[in-house]
Design a protein around this motif. Structure first.
Motif, PDB file in Angstrom:
ATOM      1  N   ARG A  71      -6.267   5.374  -7.066  1.00 20.01           N
ATOM      2  CA  ARG A  71      -6.886   4.416  -7.795  1.00 20.01           C
ATOM      3  C   ARG A  71      -6.629   4.201  -9.512  1.00 20.01           C
ATOM      4  O   ARG A  71      -6.341   3.047  -9.813  1.00 20.01           O
TER       5      ARG A  71
ATOM      6  N   TYR B 286      -4.074   0.944  -7.180  1.00 25.95           N
ATOM      7  CA  TYR B 286      -4.629   0.445  -5.569  1.00 25.95           C
ATOM      8  C   TYR B 286      -5.788   0.747  -5.287  1.00 25.95           C
ATOM      9  O   TYR B 286      -6.555   1.719  -5.632  1.00 25.95           O
ATOM     10  N   ASP B 287      -6.019   0.114  -4.286  1.00 28.71           N
ATOM     11  CA  ASP B 287      -7.581   0.063  -3.874  1.00 28.71           C
ATOM     12  C   ASP B 287      -7.531   1.037  -2.352  1.00 28.71           C
ATOM     13  O   ASP B 287      -8.696   1.320  -1.892  1.00 28.71           O
ATOM     14  N   LYS B 288      -6.435   1.293  -1.763  1.00 29.88           N
ATOM     15  CA  LYS B 288      -6.191   1.664  -0.512  1.00 29.88           C
ATOM     16  C   LYS B 288      -4.877   2.334  -0.460  1.00 29.88           C
ATOM     17  O   LYS B 288      -4.085   2.286  -1.204  1.00 29.88           O
TER      18      LYS B 288
ATOM     19  N   THR C 132       0.876  -1.254  -0.042  1.00 27.28           N
ATOM     20  CA  THR C 132      -0.062   0.278  -0.218  1.00 27.28           C
ATOM     21  C   THR C 132       0.873   1.233  -0.044  1.00 27.28           C
ATOM     22  O   THR C 132       1.835   1.504   0.816  1.00 27.28           O
TER      23      THR C 132
ATOM     24  N   ASP D  79     -13.258   3.617   2.556  1.00 25.31           N
ATOM     25  CA  ASP D  79     -12.722   2.282   2.073  1.00 25.31           C
ATOM     26  C   ASP D  79     -11.360   2.383   1.542  1.00 25.31           C
ATOM     27  O   ASP D  79     -10.592   1.535   1.321  1.00 25.31           O
ATOM     28  N   MET D  80     -11.008   3.832   1.365  1.00 28.05           N
ATOM     29  CA  MET D  80      -9.786   3.930   0.627  1.00 28.05           C
ATOM     30  C   MET D  80      -8.614   4.387   1.555  1.00 28.05           C
ATOM     31  O   MET D  80      -7.381   4.377   1.463  1.00 28.05           O
TER      32      MET D  80
END
Length: 284
Positions: free
Chosen positions: A95, A99-101, A15, A123-124
């Protein structure tokens, strides 16, 4: 749509850590801290980390949004949607890179962005660090002062109204009082544009109260402040950390340190942020 100019300090695993800068400077305030994060990660055998630091709109090389992309304008000239739109732009940047977070770390005005990301895109948020900042909105006097500053910068086409951020008082930290510290901030501020300074002031004046977001943070978190910070003093930052009842934030007070902790003591801020990244990875 807002466009952000991003600086990639390091590309590694997992991340990304996104560093959000303060006012009235740009991403360069993270230069030494980002270098320390990479160095400390190597020395402790941690996996290499991805570290970014985008410029806010109107800061450094960040383009100033067109009026249509800044949202509504209040009667007094404050931009009431701009923080939300900027938070969305930061998330879109992450995004778009796949990446989703992200782990979000904001200092001062950067903290407003990070908390608004928590509000709009929880959610991020893989992790969250608040450095020398506050959650509340401006009161009437502070809002008026911001807007007067914005108007003066725009009318005079100078950044003189914010050059006082480079000054030091006898109660400031050793770094802030040093010739090196004053010269560094004077250079960074002097290289901003009057229009960009004005936009950021109008954005901050129009931001909502984000105090209600503090107990909603459930991701690993960190709260940091300088012991000589005149804007975000230790008791206020302690209260901010205590309000984060949905997580267990670390709380770091840096000695002989003013408001710009990542510039004044980059090694200690890097250590706290790297600890946060480790906690995020352990949770994952």
């Amino acid at each position: 749509m807002m466009t952000l100019s991003n600086t990639v300090y390091a590309t590694g695993e997992g991340t990304p850590l996104v560093l959000v800068h303060a006012f009235p400077v740009d991403h360069r305030m993270w230069d030494d801290c980002a270098e320390q994060i990479a160095r400390q990660a190597r020395e402790t055998g941690d996996p290499s980390v991805t570290v970014w630091a985008p410029d806010m709109p109107g800061a450094g090389t960040g383009p100033i949004p067109e009026p249509a992309d800044s949202g509504r304008v209040a009667a007094d000239g404050a931009l009431t949607d701009a923080l939300d739109l900027m938070a969305d732009a930061y998330v879109d940047l992450v995004r778009a890179a796949g990446y989703d977070k992200a782990v979000w770390a904001g200092l001062s005005m950067g903290g407003y962005v990070v908390l608004d990301i928590q509000r709009r895109h929880p959610d991020m948020v893989a992790g969250l660090a608040l450095c020398d900042t506050k959650a509340g909105a401006d009161g009437p006097e502070a809002r008026a002062n911001r807007l007067a500053c914005a108007s003066e910068c725009e009318a005079t086409q100078t950044v003189k109204p914010v050059m006082h951020f480079a000054d030091a008082t006898p109660s400031d930290s050793s770094f802030k009082q040093s010739d090196e510290g004053r010269a560094l901030f004077a250079r960074w501020i002097g290289e901003q544009t009057p229009q960009g300074v004005g936009w950021r002031q109008r954005m901050a004046a129009g931001r909502p109260d984000l105090s209600d977001q503090l107990p909603l943070v459930t991701a690993p978190a960190a709260v940091l402040c300088g012991d000589k910070d005149p804007f975000s003093p230790r008791p206020a930052m302690r209260a901010l950390a205590d309000a984060m009842t949905g997580t267990s934030p670390s709380f770091t007070v840096i000695e002989d340190c003013g408001h710009f902790s990542a510039v004044e003591h980059p090694d200690q801020v890097a250590s706290a942020l790297l600890d946060l990244v480790r906690r995020v990875h352990l949770r994952d």
